[in-house]
Design a protein around this motif. Structure first.
Motif, short mmCIF file in Angstrom:
data_model
loop_
_atom_site.label_atom_id
_atom_site.label_comp_id
_atom_site.label_asym_id
_atom_site.label_seq_id
_atom_site.Cartn_x
_atom_site.Cartn_y
_atom_site.Cartn_z
N ALA A 68 -7.58 13.10 -6.38
CA ALA A 68 -6.72 11.92 -6.22
C ALA A 68 -5.54 12.23 -5.32
CB ALA A 68 -6.23 11.45 -7.58
N SER A 69 -5.00 13.44 -5.40
CA SER A 69 -3.89 13.84 -4.54
C SER A 69 -4.30 13.80 -3.08
CB SER A 69 -3.41 15.25 -4.92
OG SER A 69 -2.36 15.66 -4.08
N LEU A 70 -5.48 14.30 -2.77
CA LEU A 70 -5.98 14.27 -1.40
C LEU A 70 -6.14 12.84 -0.92
CD1 LEU A 70 -7.15 15.78 1.05
CD2 LEU A 70 -9.37 15.74 -0.09
N PHE A 71 -6.65 11.96 -1.80
CA PHE A 71 -6.89 10.56 -1.43
C PHE A 71 -5.59 9.83 -1.10
CE2 PHE A 71 -7.09 6.11 -2.81
CZ PHE A 71 -8.08 5.64 -1.97
N PHE A 72 -4.58 10.01 -1.94
CA PHE A 72 -3.34 9.25 -1.76
C PHE A 72 -2.49 9.83 -0.61
CE2 PHE A 72 -4.25 7.84 -6.13
CZ PHE A 72 -4.22 6.48 -5.90
N CYS A 73 -2.65 11.12 -0.29
CA CYS A 73 -1.98 11.67 0.89
C CYS A 73 -2.53 11.01 2.15
CB CYS A 73 -2.20 13.18 0.98
SG CYS A 73 -1.03 14.15 0.03
N ASP A 74 -3.83 10.68 2.12
CA ASP A 74 -4.45 10.03 3.27
C ASP A 74 -4.04 8.57 3.37
OD1 ASP A 74 -5.77 12.30 4.02
OD2 ASP A 74 -7.63 11.83 2.95
N LEU A 107 1.62 15.18 -7.51
CA LEU A 107 2.41 16.40 -7.35
C LEU A 107 2.94 16.90 -8.70
CD1 LEU A 107 4.40 15.51 -4.11
CD2 LEU A 107 2.47 17.08 -4.32
N LEU A 108 3.17 15.98 -9.63
CA LEU A 108 3.64 16.36 -10.97
C LEU A 108 2.49 16.79 -11.89
CD1 LEU A 108 6.33 13.59 -11.59
CD2 LEU A 108 6.72 16.00 -11.00
N GLY A 109 1.25 16.63 -11.39
CA GLY A 109 0.11 17.09 -12.15
C GLY A 109 -0.50 16.07 -13.09
N TYR A 110 -0.08 14.80 -12.97
CA TYR A 110 -0.62 13.78 -13.87
C TYR A 110 -1.98 13.24 -13.40
CZ TYR A 110 3.97 13.69 -16.07
OH TYR A 110 5.11 14.04 -16.74
N GLY A 124 0.81 -1.21 0.00
CA GLY A 124 0.00 0.00 0.00
C GLY A 124 0.85 1.26 0.00
N MET A 125 1.94 1.26 0.78
CA MET A 125 2.84 2.41 0.80
C MET A 125 3.49 2.62 -0.56
SD MET A 125 4.72 2.39 4.53
CE MET A 125 5.49 0.80 4.29
N PHE A 126 3.86 1.51 -1.20
CA PHE A 126 4.51 1.59 -2.51
C PHE A 126 3.59 2.24 -3.55
CE2 PHE A 126 5.34 -0.50 -6.66
CZ PHE A 126 6.63 -0.02 -6.88
N VAL A 127 2.37 1.75 -3.63
CA VAL A 127 1.42 2.28 -4.61
C VAL A 127 1.07 3.73 -4.30
CG1 VAL A 127 -0.92 2.04 -5.52
CG2 VAL A 127 0.46 -0.01 -5.11
N SER A 128 0.83 4.03 -3.02
CA SER A 128 0.44 5.38 -2.64
C SER A 128 1.57 6.38 -2.88
CB SER A 128 0.02 5.41 -1.16
OG SER A 128 -1.11 4.59 -0.94
N SER A 129 2.81 5.98 -2.65
CA SER A 129 3.94 6.88 -2.87
C SER A 129 4.08 7.24 -4.35
CB SER A 129 5.24 6.24 -2.36
OG SER A 129 5.20 6.05 -0.97
N ILE A 130 3.95 6.22 -5.22
CA ILE A 130 4.02 6.48 -6.66
C ILE A 130 2.88 7.40 -7.10
CG2 ILE A 130 3.82 5.42 -8.94
CD1 ILE A 130 5.24 2.97 -7.82
N ALA A 131 1.67 7.11 -6.61
CA ALA A 131 0.52 7.92 -6.99
C ALA A 131 0.66 9.35 -6.48
CB ALA A 131 -0.76 7.28 -6.44
N LEU A 132 1.22 9.52 -5.28
CA LEU A 132 1.39 10.87 -4.73
C LEU A 132 2.36 11.68 -5.57
CD1 LEU A 132 0.82 12.92 -2.52
CD2 LEU A 132 2.65 11.88 -1.16
N VAL A 133 3.44 11.04 -6.01
CA VAL A 133 4.40 11.73 -6.89
C VAL A 133 3.73 12.16 -8.19
CG1 VAL A 133 6.52 11.47 -8.22
CG2 VAL A 133 6.41 10.60 -5.88
#
Length: 248
Positions: free
Chosen positions: A240-246, A232-235, A220-229
């Motif tokens: 979604a940014s709010l969701f993955f920060c949580d 942040l890059l705007g993709y 879960g940390m692996f997937v969330s970290s990639i999604a958060l990046v």
């Protein structure tokens, strides 16, 4: 400095006091209390996170320290530590009797033997119960079986610190700027989700396979970290940014 000491000593202290059936749960309680403290500090930020009132938040640390000092006389010494110094310690036997609610000497002797056997099994030097930390570390590195466990433990701790959760906590206000009207609300939501997730882990600790829990949480940390990046890059979208920060 004091916070670092307590972060290391409290889990060890609870682990040595707890019976085997509750050791995992009590160990998780340390983290649970920690995330509750973070969540409370997030809530206190709403009335006090202003230009003139933010210094008041530092008083909370003083109040918490005073409460700890008041509770200090009620703490008992670790029976395992007492027995490591003196295997015939009467004080350790009194502590064990109080902790376990034992009523006869035979039950106390069995519990004492468990403590002594565990200490002997985990000792790095079978001939010296007071091996220095440096020598203990070298002994662990030389033993192939223990070395593997040691490396796994170190990697798990490093993964936890490098997962990105610290960055989310420290810079969460910046992350949520432009996503929601009040960035403090986003920070508080992260703290609330953290408390909820830790509570779920507390419930699962004694009923689920530890290895499975570690693998799922690491994934879960692996997937969330990639999604958060990517967020942040705007993709990805702002929601979604709010969701993955949580969920990181």
């Amino acid at each position: 400095f004091a916070s670092g000491f307590s972060s290391v000593l409290v889990p060890i202290y609870l682990g040595e006091l707890a019976p085997p059936t509750l050791r995992g749960t009590l160990g998780t309680l340390t983290q649970f209390c920690l995330v509750i403290g973070i969540f409370i500090s997030d809530l206190l930020a709403f009335p006090f996170a202003t230009e003139h009132s933010w210094r008041i938040l530092f008083a909370v640390t003083v109040i918490a320290s005073i409460v700890q000092l008041i509770c200090y006389p009620f703490l008992i010494e670790s029976p395992r530590w007492l027995l490591s110094r003196d295997r015939g310690s009467r004080r350790a036997r009194r502590v064990i009797t109080k902790l376990r609610g034992l009523r006869n000497e035979h039950e106390v002797d069995i519990e004492v033997n468990h403590f002594i056997s565990a200490s002997h099994a985990q000792a790095c030097d079978k001939h010296d119960d007071h091996t220095s930390s440096g020598m203990a570390l070298m002994t662990m590195l030389k033993d192939k079986q223990i070395r593997r466990l040691l490396i796994c433990s170190l990697v798990l701790q490093m993964a936890q610190q490098l997962s990105g959760i610290n960055a989310v906590f420290y810079y969460s206000t910046m992350f949520f700027e432009g996503l929601i009207d009040n960035p403090l609300l986003g920070t508080t939501i992260v703290g609330g989700v953290n408390v909820l997730a830790t509570y779920v882990a507390l419930l699962l600790m004694e009923n689920s396979n530890r290895r499975t829990l570690i693998l799922w949480s690491a994934g879960g940390m692996f997937v969330s970290s990639i999604a958060l990046v990517l967020c942040l890059l705007g993709y990805l979208t702002k929601i979604a940014s709010l969701f993955f920060c949580d969920n990181i």
